[in-house]
Scaffold this motif. Structure first.
Motif, PDB file in Angstrom:
ATOM      1  N   GLU A 191       3.803   9.232  -6.033  1.00 41.21           N
ATOM      2  CA  GLU A 191       3.459  10.646  -6.379  1.00 41.21           C
ATOM      3  C   GLU A 191       2.338  10.458  -7.616  1.00 41.21           C
ATOM      4  O   GLU A 191       1.523  11.653  -7.857  1.00 41.21           O
ATOM      5  CB  GLU A 191       4.496  11.641  -6.761  1.00 41.21           C
ATOM      6  CG  GLU A 191       5.494  11.838  -5.426  1.00 41.21           C
ATOM      7  CD  GLU A 191       6.658  12.828  -5.982  1.00 41.21           C
ATOM      8  OE1 GLU A 191       6.761  13.027  -7.233  1.00 41.21           O
ATOM      9  OE2 GLU A 191       7.483  13.024  -5.274  1.00 41.21           O
ATOM     10  N   ARG A 192       2.168   9.349  -8.353  1.00 39.54           N
ATOM     11  CA  ARG A 192       1.589   9.434  -9.627  1.00 39.54           C
ATOM     12  C   ARG A 192       0.320   8.274  -9.641  1.00 39.54           C
ATOM     13  O   ARG A 192      -0.372   7.969 -10.502  1.00 39.54           O
ATOM     14  CB  ARG A 192       2.391   8.994 -10.757  1.00 39.54           C
ATOM     15  CG  ARG A 192       3.677   9.984 -10.962  1.00 39.54           C
ATOM     16  CD  ARG A 192       4.734   9.341 -11.442  1.00 39.54           C
ATOM     17  NE  ARG A 192       5.933  10.382 -11.955  1.00 39.54           N
ATOM     18  CZ  ARG A 192       6.120  11.311 -12.558  1.00 39.54           C
ATOM     19  NH1 ARG A 192       5.259  11.209 -13.545  1.00 39.54           N
ATOM     20  NH2 ARG A 192       7.063  12.019 -12.651  1.00 39.54           N
ATOM     21  N   ILE A 193      -0.073   7.638  -8.432  1.00 36.58           N
ATOM     22  CA  ILE A 193      -0.969   6.829  -7.962  1.00 36.58           C
ATOM     23  C   ILE A 193      -1.819   7.000  -6.941  1.00 36.58           C
ATOM     24  O   ILE A 193      -1.131   7.861  -6.075  1.00 36.58           O
ATOM     25  CB  ILE A 193      -0.402   5.318  -8.316  1.00 36.58           C
ATOM     26  CG1 ILE A 193       0.217   5.010  -7.039  1.00 36.58           C
ATOM     27  CG2 ILE A 193       0.367   4.963  -9.412  1.00 36.58           C
ATOM     28  CD1 ILE A 193       0.740   3.796  -6.660  1.00 36.58           C
ATOM     29  N   VAL A 194      -2.977   6.642  -6.973  1.00 40.66           N
ATOM     30  CA  VAL A 194      -3.767   6.439  -5.714  1.00 40.66           C
ATOM     31  C   VAL A 194      -4.314   5.096  -5.695  1.00 40.66           C
ATOM     32  O   VAL A 194      -4.543   4.369  -6.480  1.00 40.66           O
ATOM     33  CB  VAL A 194      -4.945   7.360  -5.920  1.00 40.66           C
ATOM     34  CG1 VAL A 194      -6.061   7.026  -4.723  1.00 40.66           C
ATOM     35  CG2 VAL A 194      -4.582   8.905  -5.943  1.00 40.66           C
ATOM     36  N   VAL A 195      -4.171   4.445  -4.424  1.00 36.92           N
ATOM     37  CA  VAL A 195      -4.310   3.355  -4.042  1.00 36.92           C
ATOM     38  C   VAL A 195      -5.675   3.014  -3.438  1.00 36.92           C
ATOM     39  O   VAL A 195      -5.652   3.598  -2.539  1.00 36.92           O
ATOM     40  CB  VAL A 195      -3.185   2.454  -3.486  1.00 36.92           C
ATOM     41  CG1 VAL A 195      -3.666   0.960  -2.937  1.00 36.92           C
ATOM     42  CG2 VAL A 195      -2.068   2.579  -4.115  1.00 36.92           C
ATOM     43  N   VAL A 196      -6.551   2.126  -3.881  1.00 36.97           N
ATOM     44  CA  VAL A 196      -7.965   1.895  -3.227  1.00 36.97           C
ATOM     45  C   VAL A 196      -7.931   0.501  -2.926  1.00 36.97           C
ATOM     46  O   VAL A 196      -8.025  -0.556  -3.924  1.00 36.97           O
ATOM     47  CB  VAL A 196      -9.104   2.192  -4.323  1.00 36.97           C
ATOM     48  CG1 VAL A 196     -10.575   1.863  -3.596  1.00 36.97           C
ATOM     49  CG2 VAL A 196      -8.968   3.723  -4.752  1.00 36.97           C
ATOM     50  N   TRP A 197      -7.842   0.207  -1.941  1.00 36.30           N
ATOM     51  CA  TRP A 197      -7.328  -1.299  -1.351  1.00 36.30           C
ATOM     52  C   TRP A 197      -8.424  -1.604  -0.226  1.00 36.30           C
ATOM     53  O   TRP A 197      -8.627  -1.065   0.661  1.00 36.30           O
ATOM     54  CB  TRP A 197      -5.892  -1.270  -0.495  1.00 36.30           C
ATOM     55  CG  TRP A 197      -5.683  -2.895  -0.373  1.00 36.30           C
ATOM     56  CD1 TRP A 197      -5.830  -4.059  -0.809  1.00 36.30           C
ATOM     57  CD2 TRP A 197      -4.836  -3.204   0.744  1.00 36.30           C
ATOM     58  NE1 TRP A 197      -5.438  -4.934  -0.473  1.00 36.30           N
ATOM     59  CE2 TRP A 197      -4.632  -4.532   0.573  1.00 36.30           C
ATOM     60  CE3 TRP A 197      -4.167  -2.413   1.772  1.00 36.30           C
ATOM     61  CZ2 TRP A 197      -3.932  -5.414   1.471  1.00 36.30           C
ATOM     62  CZ3 TRP A 197      -3.315  -3.286   2.709  1.00 36.30           C
ATOM     63  CH2 TRP A 197      -3.090  -4.562   2.574  1.00 36.30           C
ATOM     64  N   LEU A 198      -9.025  -3.058  -0.761  1.00 34.92           N
ATOM     65  CA  LEU A 198      -9.807  -3.615   0.384  1.00 34.92           C
ATOM     66  C   LEU A 198      -8.943  -4.455   0.981  1.00 34.92           C
ATOM     67  O   LEU A 198      -8.419  -5.644   0.624  1.00 34.92           O
ATOM     68  CB  LEU A 198     -10.819  -4.471  -0.350  1.00 34.92           C
ATOM     69  CG  LEU A 198     -11.859  -5.282   0.544  1.00 34.92           C
ATOM     70  CD1 LEU A 198     -13.342  -5.045   0.092  1.00 34.92           C
ATOM     71  CD2 LEU A 198     -11.431  -6.667   0.337  1.00 34.92           C
ATOM     72  N   GLY A 199      -8.665  -4.018   2.294  1.00 37.73           N
ATOM     73  CA  GLY A 199      -7.689  -4.983   2.969  1.00 37.73           C
ATOM     74  C   GLY A 199      -7.585  -4.336   4.343  1.00 37.73           C
ATOM     75  O   GLY A 199      -7.881  -3.328   4.808  1.00 37.73           O
TER      76      GLY A 199
END
Length: 313
Positions: free
Chosen positions: A159-167
């Motif tokens: 609830e406290r992060i946003v993940v930006v993933w190159l995958g």
């Protein structure tokens, strides 16, 4: 079958869509990177640090990798840790070295057991300083083991992060054996299934268009400063080593994950239902799962212009 902890309490669509908006103003970020693996991580880390008008770097995590450049995931992680420190010296950012953490020495053994490491522990604790309205942005450009481990260790951070993933590859690709996700499919299944706000930058079929050539490296970067010399010389060596033709370009994938967070028209994206990464390296599509944000096009020339300006200034 009882749901795994990370499958429980997934936010509703309205909440996820709101949290998947591109952030305004200056934001706090951490970077999870297998920096020694390819040339693109060095470009991405440097681009992130040079984008300090928008990105406030709080920590950098070394991710595991295992290929011809390492003898084990642990060796890959430790080489990446050393490369991060080298780049920070070239960037003149000695102050950030205290915030570099070693990551996982192995991949996840299953979908419920974290791999404990200083990086995972830091993220699990650091994220609790943030809120859904003011999240910590996690830029991930390697195997997602560290991030998935942090979520398993402390599911509340979703609830406290946003993940930006190159995958992973583009969803229309039948083969999803992309390096970052293929190394640790269990971790990928957690990230795509746990309901954490996720921005996916697919490799083949989307980000594979973000390339640079030897003439461009020589013209735009060589001779500009020590950092640019380091990046360009290494990129030229790697490009020549892996080239399949006399005239070649090399993808610098990971830059795009940093660029999604910046103020600029560098790519196009949309909302899609989260697919399921399968252990046979395919996608299982869904029309009922929660939403993720999916990048489907890169404006290559605009992004390369911004990258060159920041690296050479």
């Amino acid at each position: 079958m009882e749901k795994k902890t990370w499958e429980q309490n997934i936010p509703d669509s309205e909440t996820l869509i709101r949290r998947l908006q591109k952030p305004a103003g200056k934001i706090d970020v951490v970077l999870d990177t297998d920096t020694y693996n390819e040339i693109d991580d060095q470009f991405a880390l440097s681009y992130m640090v040079k984008s300090d008008d928008k990105l406030n770097v709080k920590a950098i995590y070394a991710a595991p990798f295992f290929n011809e450049k390492s003898v084990s995931p642990k060796d890959g992680m430790e080489k990446s840790y050393d490369e991060i420190l080298t780049l920070l010296t070239l960037l003149g950012r000695e102050d950030l070295k205290a915030s570099v953490f070693k990551g996982s020495e192995t991949y996840l053994p299953d979908e419920i057991t974290p791999v404990e490491s200083p990086a995972a522990a830091d993220l699990a604790a650091r994220a609790m300083q943030y809120t859904p309205e003011n999240p910590l942005y996690v830029i991930a450009i390697g195997a997602i083991t560290n991030v998935a481990s942090a979520i398993l260790m402390n599911p509340a951070i979703r609830e406290r992060i946003v993940v930006v993933w190159l995958g992973g590859n583009a969803h229309h690709w039948t083969n999803n054996a992309e390096f970052n996700i293929a190394q640790d499919v269990a971790a990928g299944r957690i990230i795509f299934g746990c309901g954490v706000p996720l921005v996916q930058l697919p490799c083949m079929g989307v980000v594979s268009t973000f390339t640079i050539s030897e003439p461009e490296l020589r013209s735009y970067l060589l001779g500009k400063n020590a950092l640019c010399d380091h990046l360009a010389q290494y990129a030229i060596e790697e490009g020549r080593r892996t080239a399949s033709a006399e005239t070649w370009t090399r993808v610098i994938w990971d830059v795009t994950a940093v660029a999604w967070l910046l103020d600029g028209d560098f790519m196009a994206d949309t909302l899609v239902h989260s697919p399921i990464p399968q252990y046979d390296h395919t996608w299982a599509p869904s029309v009922t799962r929660h939403f993720i944000r999916y990048v489907y096009h890169i404006h290559r020339d605009r992004l390369l212009t911004d990258l060159v300006h920041k690296l050479t200034r």
